[in-house]
Design an enzyme around this catalytic site. Structure first.
Site, mmCIF file in Angstrom:
data_model
loop_
_atom_site.group_PDB
_atom_site.id
_atom_site.type_symbol
_atom_site.label_atom_id
_atom_site.label_comp_id
_atom_site.label_asym_id
_atom_site.label_seq_id
_atom_site.Cartn_x
_atom_site.Cartn_y
_atom_site.Cartn_z
ATOM 1 N N TYR A 85 -12.454 -3.124 -2.169
ATOM 2 C CA TYR A 85 -12.886 -3.032 -0.773
ATOM 3 C C TYR A 85 -14.410 -2.997 -0.620
ATOM 4 C CZ TYR A 85 -8.098 -2.425 0.963
ATOM 5 O OH TYR A 85 -6.780 -2.621 1.304
ATOM 6 N N LYS A 112 0.829 -1.209 0.000
ATOM 7 C CA LYS A 112 0.000 0.000 0.000
ATOM 8 C C LYS A 112 0.869 1.267 0.000
ATOM 9 C CE LYS A 112 -3.661 -2.389 2.611
ATOM 10 N NZ LYS A 112 -4.477 -2.337 3.862
ATOM 11 N N ASN A 152 -1.508 -0.012 7.301
ATOM 12 C CA ASN A 152 -0.928 -1.305 7.692
ATOM 13 C C ASN A 152 -0.151 -1.971 6.555
ATOM 14 O OD1 ASN A 152 -3.024 -2.137 6.128
ATOM 15 N ND2 ASN A 152 -4.085 -3.281 7.711
ATOM 16 N N ARG A 154 3.421 -6.855 9.339
ATOM 17 C CA ARG A 154 2.780 -5.755 10.078
ATOM 18 C C ARG A 154 3.329 -5.645 11.494
ATOM 19 N NH1 ARG A 154 -3.258 -7.306 7.951
ATOM 20 N NH2 ARG A 154 -3.360 -5.969 6.110
ATOM 21 N N GLU A 185 -9.940 -11.122 -6.663
ATOM 22 C CA GLU A 185 -8.998 -9.993 -6.655
ATOM 23 C C GLU A 185 -7.996 -10.089 -7.801
ATOM 24 O OE1 GLU A 185 -9.324 -9.568 -1.779
ATOM 25 O OE2 GLU A 185 -7.412 -10.177 -2.687
ATOM 26 N N ARG A 189 -1.026 -14.730 4.318
ATOM 27 C CA ARG A 189 -1.723 -14.089 5.441
ATOM 28 C C ARG A 189 -0.926 -14.245 6.739
ATOM 29 N NH1 ARG A 189 -6.318 -10.659 4.941
ATOM 30 N NH2 ARG A 189 -7.094 -11.459 6.918
ATOM 31 N N HIS A 211 -1.856 -5.543 1.756
ATOM 32 C CA HIS A 211 -3.085 -6.332 1.633
ATOM 33 C C HIS A 211 -2.719 -7.744 1.179
ATOM 34 C CE1 HIS A 211 -7.043 -7.731 0.361
ATOM 35 N NE2 HIS A 211 -6.425 -8.206 -0.709
ATOM 36 N N PHE A 239 -14.479 3.217 8.658
ATOM 37 C CA PHE A 239 -13.150 3.496 8.108
ATOM 38 C C PHE A 239 -13.108 3.472 6.577
ATOM 39 C CE2 PHE A 239 -13.387 -1.092 9.045
ATOM 40 C CZ PHE A 239 -13.026 -1.653 7.825
ATOM 41 N N THR A 270 -4.367 -7.408 11.405
ATOM 42 C CA THR A 270 -4.679 -6.159 10.697
ATOM 43 C C THR A 270 -3.993 -4.942 11.313
ATOM 44 O OG1 THR A 270 -6.822 -7.079 10.036
ATOM 45 C CG2 THR A 270 -6.592 -4.681 9.929
HETATM 46 P P1 DAT Z 1 -7.073 -7.133 6.449
HETATM 47 O O1 DAT Z 1 -6.367 -6.122 5.567
HETATM 48 O O2 DAT Z 1 -6.202 -7.614 7.564
HETATM 49 O O3 DAT Z 1 -7.709 -8.257 5.650
HETATM 50 P P2 DAT Z 1 -9.776 -6.091 6.768
HETATM 51 O O4 DAT Z 1 -10.144 -6.835 5.522
HETATM 52 O O5 DAT Z 1 -10.622 -6.293 7.978
HETATM 53 O O6 DAT Z 1 -8.260 -6.347 7.171
HETATM 54 O O7 DAT Z 1 -9.795 -4.521 6.454
HETATM 55 C C1 DAT Z 1 -9.294 -4.036 5.219
HETATM 56 C C2 DAT Z 1 -8.476 -2.818 5.488
HETATM 57 O O8 DAT Z 1 -9.292 -1.802 6.034
HETATM 58 C C3 DAT Z 1 -7.361 -3.011 6.506
HETATM 59 O O9 DAT Z 1 -6.194 -3.562 5.926
HETATM 60 C C4 DAT Z 1 -7.152 -1.627 7.009
HETATM 61 C C5 DAT Z 1 -8.546 -1.043 7.010
HETATM 62 N N1 DAT Z 1 -9.181 -1.210 8.314
HETATM 63 C C6 DAT Z 1 -9.783 -2.313 8.795
HETATM 64 N N2 DAT Z 1 -10.251 -2.122 10.030
HETATM 65 C C7 DAT Z 1 -9.937 -0.838 10.341
HETATM 66 C C8 DAT Z 1 -10.142 -0.021 11.467
HETATM 67 N N3 DAT Z 1 -10.784 -0.463 12.553
HETATM 68 N N4 DAT Z 1 -9.659 1.257 11.431
HETATM 69 C C9 DAT Z 1 -9.034 1.729 10.350
HETATM 70 N N5 DAT Z 1 -8.804 1.008 9.236
HETATM 71 C C10 DAT Z 1 -9.248 -0.252 9.229
HETATM 72 MG MG MG Z 2 -9.279 -8.231 4.268
#
Ligand code: DAT
Ligand code: MG
Length: 153
Positions: free
Chosen positions: A49, A9, A112, A102, A126, A85, A115, A57, A91
């Protein structure tokens, strides 16, 4: 073999962490089959997304991921989706285990760095979103006979 869709990212690119992150996947023994450096079009970000639309968020996430270039990777190996993963970690960087990407490089939940597809089904969706079939490179990587035990196959 599975293929996972990985995105370094904007924060990873801006912080100069691309090489160190890529090295972790290389060292693990995974094969790179696609790679492109790009600004993310808004439509792609929104499709990628889509599952998070409506969450608090979401708007910030779309703004962040379209704000600066990303490096998109297709990474292949046996169980590549779950292996990637695990390398990536939880996350939020403050909660991710040391030893994960991370956990070692990040302090944020939103910024973070990376992805990774969360299931083989997500990976298929994807990969089709981010790469044309012709952009995924099929080739032999002879070292893999020293990466995998024949009985793994
Ligand atoms: P991951 O990237 O670990 O699969 P996710 O699919 O739950 O996590 O969320 C996608 C992205 O959205 C994540 O990489 C960062 C952002 N995100 C998720 N939860 C968040 C939060 N509570 N506050 C801010 N950004 C968040
Ligand atoms: Mg995810």
């Amino acid at each position: 073999m599975e293929t996972s869709l990985i995105i370094l990212k904007p924060d990873a690119v801006q912080r100069g962490l691309m090489g160190q992150i890529i090295a972790r996947f290389e060292q693990k023994g995974l094969r790179f089959v696609g790679m492109k450096f790009m600004m993310v079009p808004l439509e792609i970000a929104e499709k990628h997304y889509a599952e998070h639309k409506g969450k608090p968020f979401y708007d910030g996430l779309i703004q962040f991921v379209t704000s600066s270039p990303v490096l998109v990777l297709a990474i292949r190996g046996i169980d590549a989706v779950s292996v990637c993963r695990k390398l990536i970690g939880a996350t939020n960087g403050r909660k991710a285990e040391p030893g994960t990407i991370r956990g070692d490089f990040g302090m944020s939940g939103g910024f973070n760095m990376i992805h990774g597809s969360d299931s083989p089904e997500s990976a298929e969706r994807e990969l089709a979103l981010w790469f044309d079939a012709a952009e995924l490179v099929e080739y032999d990587r002879t070292i893999e006979k020293w990466v995998y035990d024949p009985s793994d196959l």
